[in-house]
Scaffold this motif. Sequence first.
Motif, PDB file in Angstrom:
ATOM      1  N   PHE A 259       0.825  -1.211   0.000  1.00 50.97           N
ATOM      2  CA  PHE A 259       0.000   0.000   0.000  1.00 50.97           C
ATOM      3  C   PHE A 259       0.862   1.264   0.000  1.00 50.97           C
ATOM      4  N   LYS A 260       2.009   1.194   0.639  1.00 49.71           N
ATOM      5  CA  LYS A 260       2.845   2.385   0.748  1.00 49.71           C
ATOM      6  C   LYS A 260       3.532   2.721  -0.575  1.00 49.71           C
ATOM      7  N   HIS A 261       4.042   1.700  -1.257  1.00 53.25           N
ATOM      8  CA  HIS A 261       4.813   1.932  -2.477  1.00 53.25           C
ATOM      9  C   HIS A 261       4.086   1.468  -3.741  1.00 53.25           C
ATOM     10  N   GLY A 262       2.956   0.762  -3.565  1.00 50.47           N
ATOM     11  CA  GLY A 262       2.255   0.239  -4.718  1.00 50.47           C
ATOM     12  C   GLY A 262       1.081   1.109  -5.148  1.00 50.47           C
ATOM     13  N   VAL A 263       0.430   0.654  -6.221  1.00 48.76           N
ATOM     14  CA  VAL A 263      -0.746   1.342  -6.772  1.00 48.76           C
ATOM     15  C   VAL A 263      -1.981   0.578  -6.337  1.00 48.76           C
ATOM     16  N   ALA A 264      -2.857   1.252  -5.593  1.00 49.33           N
ATOM     17  CA  ALA A 264      -4.065   0.591  -5.090  1.00 49.33           C
ATOM     18  C   ALA A 264      -5.329   1.095  -5.762  1.00 49.33           C
ATOM     19  N   ASN A 265      -5.205   2.050  -6.683  1.00 51.04           N
ATOM     20  CA  ASN A 265      -6.398   2.642  -7.291  1.00 51.04           C
ATOM     21  C   ASN A 265      -6.482   2.393  -8.795  1.00 51.04           C
ATOM     22  N   ASP A 266      -5.807   1.325  -9.247  1.00 52.24           N
ATOM     23  CA  ASP A 266      -5.857   0.985 -10.667  1.00 52.24           C
ATOM     24  C   ASP A 266      -6.645  -0.310 -10.839  1.00 52.24           C
ATOM     25  N   PRO A 267      -7.849  -0.242 -11.413  1.00 49.98           N
ATOM     26  CA  PRO A 267      -8.655  -1.463 -11.566  1.00 49.98           C
ATOM     27  C   PRO A 267      -8.000  -2.480 -12.488  1.00 49.98           C
ATOM     28  N   ALA A 268      -7.129  -2.028 -13.382  1.00 48.26           N
ATOM     29  CA  ALA A 268      -6.455  -2.955 -14.291  1.00 48.26           C
ATOM     30  C   ALA A 268      -5.288  -3.679 -13.623  1.00 48.26           C
ATOM     31  N   ALA A 269      -4.817  -3.153 -12.517  1.00 45.86           N
ATOM     32  CA  ALA A 269      -3.677  -3.775 -11.823  1.00 45.86           C
ATOM     33  C   ALA A 269      -3.881  -3.692 -10.318  1.00 45.86           C
ATOM     34  N   PRO A 270      -4.864  -4.425  -9.792  1.00 45.78           N
ATOM     35  CA  PRO A 270      -5.109  -4.375  -8.342  1.00 45.78           C
ATOM     36  C   PRO A 270      -3.977  -5.038  -7.559  1.00 45.78           C
ATOM     37  N   ILE A 271      -3.890  -4.688  -6.290  1.00 42.14           N
ATOM     38  CA  ILE A 271      -2.939  -5.369  -5.406  1.00 42.14           C
ATOM     39  C   ILE A 271      -3.428  -6.796  -5.176  1.00 42.14           C
ATOM     40  N   GLN A 272      -2.557  -7.764  -5.443  1.00 38.49           N
ATOM     41  CA  GLN A 272      -2.917  -9.176  -5.304  1.00 38.49           C
ATOM     42  C   GLN A 272      -2.305  -9.741  -4.022  1.00 38.49           C
TER      43      GLN A 272
END
Length: 337
Positions: A259-272
């Motif tokens: 959550f700190k360094h990743g993208v959490a608001n991209d529906p095409a690339a959700p956090i898995q």
Amino acid sequence: MKKSWQIFWHSFFWISVISFFMYIAHTNAKIKMVDLLVTFVGYGLINIGLFYSNYLLFIPNYLNNKRYGRYLLMLLVTVLAVGFIKYGLGRIFHEHILTGRNGKTISFISYYISACFTSVIFVLLSLLLHFTVDWFLNERIQRDLENQRLQAELALLKSQINPHFLFNSLNSIYSLAYQRAENTPEAILKLSEIMRYMLYECNDNKVDLANELQYLQNFIDLQKIRFGDNSYVNFEVDGIITNQRIVPLLLISFIENAFKHGVANDPAAPIQLKITVDDGHLDFYMHNKKHLHNRDAAGGIGLNNVKRRLKLLYPNQYHLNINDTADTYTCELSLIL
């Protein structure tokens, strides 16, 4: 071991040894019982006395204090004196001790050398016992010191987790409050539940896996509140999680890092995020897309912390693989619970 038990086991050992050799001698050589009593009990007590004189007096007072010359002198005098005592006993029981099978009397020199040689053997046995006991005691002390060091280090590592997590969570809630978001109270409640778990349920070395996963779920829910409707996170748990135990706060650093360094608001690339539990094994998988402005950001103390804890708490029981590319971050952890 208490002294009473030490005395019991030492006495039991010597009585067993003397009885065993008396039985063997009586059975094989048909030696009279009076000869056996004089030979094994009388001389046995003298040799045992020499054994404990060295073990309880000479070694602690001289050898342990590095007074080697005095120690060797005391041993030499004692062994020579015991040789005369044994010969004196032989003179009293001349028929049983100093008379050979051919009826001839054993000479003083032959008997005295043999008696001193036997005394030296018992001295060496007492030295062997001393060094063996010392070795085991030193090993136990070293293990205790190592355990204390590990406990202190783990306590420090765990203390780093709480402020680290609290700092990031308060930042998130501050952002919600600053924006006057309606879900700010819900976020505070989630944080309260998380802190209660961290403060009151993580004091044991291991916790129920179900509770740990609920803690992770609360953390993810808190982050979703932070991102609102624009959060895209897939969190999946497979397998039977009941009756399983895990070291607390072990996986949170990976998820927090996503959550700190990743993208959490991209529906095409959700956090898995996926956790699979099967037959005492836990497999953790995490994959996230990186922020453009955060591609080279390091994991900070969180990931260093969890790597160190894995080495300390799961030696040879885990496999960690991290694939850190320019655009994505993937973590795979396999753990024997």
